[in-house]
Design an enzyme around this catalytic site. Structure first.
Site, PDB file in Angstrom:
ATOM      1  N   PHE A   1       0.819  -1.211   0.000  1.00  0.00           N
ATOM      2  CA  PHE A   1       0.000   0.000   0.000  1.00  0.00           C
ATOM      3  C   PHE A   1       0.851   1.258   0.000  1.00  0.00           C
ATOM      4  O   PHE A   1       1.811   1.374   0.779  1.00  0.00           O
ATOM      5  CB  PHE A   1      -0.890   0.056   1.249  1.00  0.00           C
ATOM      6  N   ASP A   2       0.462   2.202  -0.828  1.00  0.00           N
ATOM      7  CA  ASP A   2       0.928   3.573  -0.705  1.00  0.00           C
ATOM      8  C   ASP A   2       0.250   4.131   0.550  1.00  0.00           C
ATOM      9  O   ASP A   2      -0.739   3.566   1.029  1.00  0.00           O
ATOM     10  CB  ASP A   2       0.498   4.345  -1.963  1.00  0.00           C
ATOM     11  N   LEU A   3       0.748   5.246   1.082  1.00  0.00           N
ATOM     12  CA  LEU A   3       0.140   5.833   2.279  1.00  0.00           C
ATOM     13  C   LEU A   3      -0.719   7.046   1.934  1.00  0.00           C
ATOM     14  O   LEU A   3      -1.941   7.011   2.044  1.00  0.00           O
ATOM     15  CB  LEU A   3       1.233   6.222   3.280  1.00  0.00           C
ATOM     16  N   ASP A   4      -0.083   8.135   1.507  1.00  0.00           N
ATOM     17  CA  ASP A   4      -0.800   9.383   1.224  1.00  0.00           C
ATOM     18  C   ASP A   4      -1.740   9.234   0.030  1.00  0.00           C
ATOM     19  O   ASP A   4      -1.316   8.882  -1.069  1.00  0.00           O
ATOM     20  CB  ASP A   4       0.199  10.510   0.928  1.00  0.00           C
TER      21      ASP A   4
END
Length: 218
Positions: free
Chosen positions: A11-14
């Site tokens: 997963f990416d965060l932002d």
């Protein structure tokens, strides 16, 4: 599920798990102010969410590489104390993480944000326990490109088969980084990237919302 071989979800965060608009735009505005640049509408700074900060200062404000490095240092004066907590977890994001973990899949964070900040954000929101690995960039400016972050994640996971991984993110950087490493990508439309951006980058799947993302993954 995409296929029965998937064992790891990156997963990416932002823009993918959290909405960091306030924290990032406030930090960018703080940095720009030190250069005498006043920003009337913080929405103009949404373009800073996702890409490496150095690139954005160069691209949108014409900073030289050296100026961009100093601008990021100034940005972190605000972000490291206040900005990183001016953030909101997307509704249902924690539920998604819980269901993925309960299904037996491994969950990995792969963000261009400095790893030290990413860990603090996940701790703050009580999300750290869902992740098997947390991988980000270095404060020195190394490993900021998403492809390099994913490569490091593969290394920490002891180089699993490429067909067992999928990358989830909201910007073209996430899709391109996945392609550079030969893994599947899912672009999400509730973050800061457009359908056109993600499609043009070659996303294998597109999810309008977290419910659709859940259907694709599970």
């Amino acid at each position: 599920m995409i296929n029965k071989d998937i064992k790891y979800v990156l997963f990416d965060l932002d823009g993918t798990l959290t909405d960091p608009f306030e924290g990032i735009t406030n930090s960018v505005a703080y940095s720009l102010k030190s250069y005498g640049i006043e920003v009337a509408d913080k929405k103009e700074l949404a373009c800073f969410i996702g890409p490496p900060l150095y690139e954005s200062f160069e691209k949108y404000y014409g900073f030289s590489k050296e100026e961009a490095i100093k601008a990021v240092e100034k940005y972190r004066e605000y972000f490291s104390v206040t900005g990183l907590f001016e953030n909101e977890v997307y509704p249902c994001a924690e539920e998604l993480l819980r269901e993925i973990k309960n299904s037996g899949l491994k969950v990995v964070l792969a963000t261009s944000k400095p790893e030290v900040f990413a860990k603090r954000i996940l701790d703050h929101f009580g999300l750290s326990g869902y992740f098997d690995e947390i991988v980000g960039s270095l404060l020195s400016g190394e490993r900021v490109k998403k492809g390099d972050v994913i490569k490091e994640a593969l290394y920490r996971l002891r180089a699993p088969e490429k067909k067992s991984l999928v990358m989830v993110g909201d910007r073209h950087h996430d899709v391109i980084g996945a392609k550079e490493n030969g893994i599947i990508s899912i672009g999400v439309l509730y973050g800061y990237g457009s359908k056109e951006e993600l499609t043009d980058a070659g996303a294998d799947y597109i999810a309008e919302n977290i419910e659709e993302l859940k259907e694709i993954l599970l």
